[in-house]
Design an enzyme around this catalytic site. Structure first.
Site, PDB file in Angstrom:
ATOM      1  N   TYR A  23     -31.249  -4.414 -30.085  1.00  0.00           N
ATOM      2  CA  TYR A  23     -31.266  -3.421 -29.019  1.00  0.00           C
ATOM      3  C   TYR A  23     -32.141  -3.924 -27.883  1.00  0.00           C
ATOM      4  O   TYR A  23     -33.285  -4.329 -28.102  1.00  0.00           O
ATOM      5  CB  TYR A  23     -31.807  -2.093 -29.560  1.00  0.00           C
ATOM      6  N   ASP A 118     -36.764 -11.147 -25.827  1.00  0.00           N
ATOM      7  CA  ASP A 118     -37.143  -9.739 -25.739  1.00  0.00           C
ATOM      8  C   ASP A 118     -38.224  -9.467 -26.775  1.00  0.00           C
ATOM      9  O   ASP A 118     -37.948  -9.386 -27.967  1.00  0.00           O
ATOM     10  CB  ASP A 118     -35.899  -8.875 -25.998  1.00  0.00           C
ATOM     11  N   LYS A 146     -44.041  -1.170 -23.807  1.00  0.00           N
ATOM     12  CA  LYS A 146     -45.169  -0.239 -23.750  1.00  0.00           C
ATOM     13  C   LYS A 146     -46.411  -0.720 -24.480  1.00  0.00           C
ATOM     14  O   LYS A 146     -47.513  -0.251 -24.197  1.00  0.00           O
ATOM     15  CB  LYS A 146     -44.733   1.124 -24.307  1.00  0.00           C
TER      16      LYS A 146
END
Length: 310
Positions: A23, A118, A146
């Site tokens: 994802y 990623d 985050k």
């Protein structure tokens, strides 16, 4: 989204290769064979993603080098970039086979494609330098999320100078963001990264995670419940499977009913886990020895209930 746009702008190519079950955010081009919440709800391809968008996203199984080589052999001149979680966490934590990531890096260089790593999930969780530092991979672009802001809404991407010079205002590739450079998020990011560096947080969590996961595996073994418990840094997953989980197909073949019983039993005992077999667990410095001891004792009860349900 911005990293993908940058790769296309820099290379002048349209196609992106991603791995099934990984994802990379909810932009249309990447909601093809996605993991995370999409896998949890059984709809890995979202309604609203156009056929034309999906056609430029090429999906291959993780840990399958031959499949990736085949895609490059057929469409290598069209591929702008490979985007990957080096240590996928959105189908549960799946670790790469020995030499696999290095082979991907070599393949992209042969065909002139970029490698986007990623590390939104693995960055600062697997290691201080992310999973790319553990496997000695140098990407062209890195994405972080985050975790770099201590949990506040902040994200970043960066890469080699000649590539980043394409980004506006230095170059022609447009980007903008309503919350870009938010002062609160930037202050939180500086504080979080400084604390991690000065207190060797990643090494501490790696050690504590090994202790916890060893205890969970021992509890499952004692109860006679077949599980796999891959771990990396502060990340781990309890897969209800007799064999090693190496890709999305393996993850979805796990005993999901056993996980359901395990999850609800743990919840009833005050242990709140991610509510899906396809999500990764994280530990933090906030977890105490007492928390870990309670978790292991609860797991013993949960594993017993899994056995009783058979």
């Amino acid at each position: 989204m911005s990293a993908i746009r940058l790769a296309r702008a820099y290379t002048g190519r349209d196609c992106i290769v991603k791995f099934i079950g990984c994802y990379h955010g909810h932009s249309d081009a990447l909601l093809v064979h996605a993991g995370s919440g999409a896998t949890t709800f059984g709809v890995p391809d979202s309604p609203g993603v156009t056929k034309g968008t999906a056609e430029t996203t090429l999906s291959v199984p993780f840990n399958d080098l031959r499949a990736l080589e085949k895609v490059f052999a057929e469409r290598g001149k069209e591929i702008a970039a490979v985007i990957m979680e080096p240590t996928p966490g959105n189908m549960g934590l799946v670790l790469p086979k020995e030499g696999y990531l290095q082979a991907i890096r070599a393949l992209t260089e042969v065909y002139g494609s970029l490698l986007i790593i990623d590390e939104v999930m693995s960055g600062f969780r697997s290691a201080q330098g992310g999973s790319q530092s553990l496997y000695y991979i140098e990407p062209d672009i890195t994405c972080l999320g985050k975790v770099i802001g201590g949990g506040l809404p902040v994200a970043a991407y960066g890469g080699k100078r000649e590539i980043m010079n394409w980004v506006s205002p230095a170059g022609p590739m447009y980007q903008a963001g309503t919350l870009s450079g938010n002062p609160l998020a930037m202050a939180a990011g500086i504080a979080a990264l400084t604390y991690m560096k000065e207190n060797d947080v990643c090494a501490t969590l790696t050690k504590r995670n090994a202790e916890l996961t060893d205890a969970l595996k021992a509890a499952a073994d004692a109860a006679g419940v077949p599980v796999q418990v891959p771990r990396l840094g502060s990340m781990f997953t309890v897969f209800f499977s007799e064999k090693e989980v190496t890709n999305y197909e393996d993850a979805t073949a796990c005993d999901l009913e056993a996980f359901r019983i395990y999850f609800h039993s743990m919840l009833e005992q005050g242990i709140y886990l991610p509510p899906s077999q396809f999500e990764t667990n994280f530990i933090s410095l906030a977890h105490t020895d007492e928390d870990f001891a309670k978790t292991v004792e609860a797991a013993k009860v949960a594993f017993k209930k899994v056995v009783e349900s058979k």
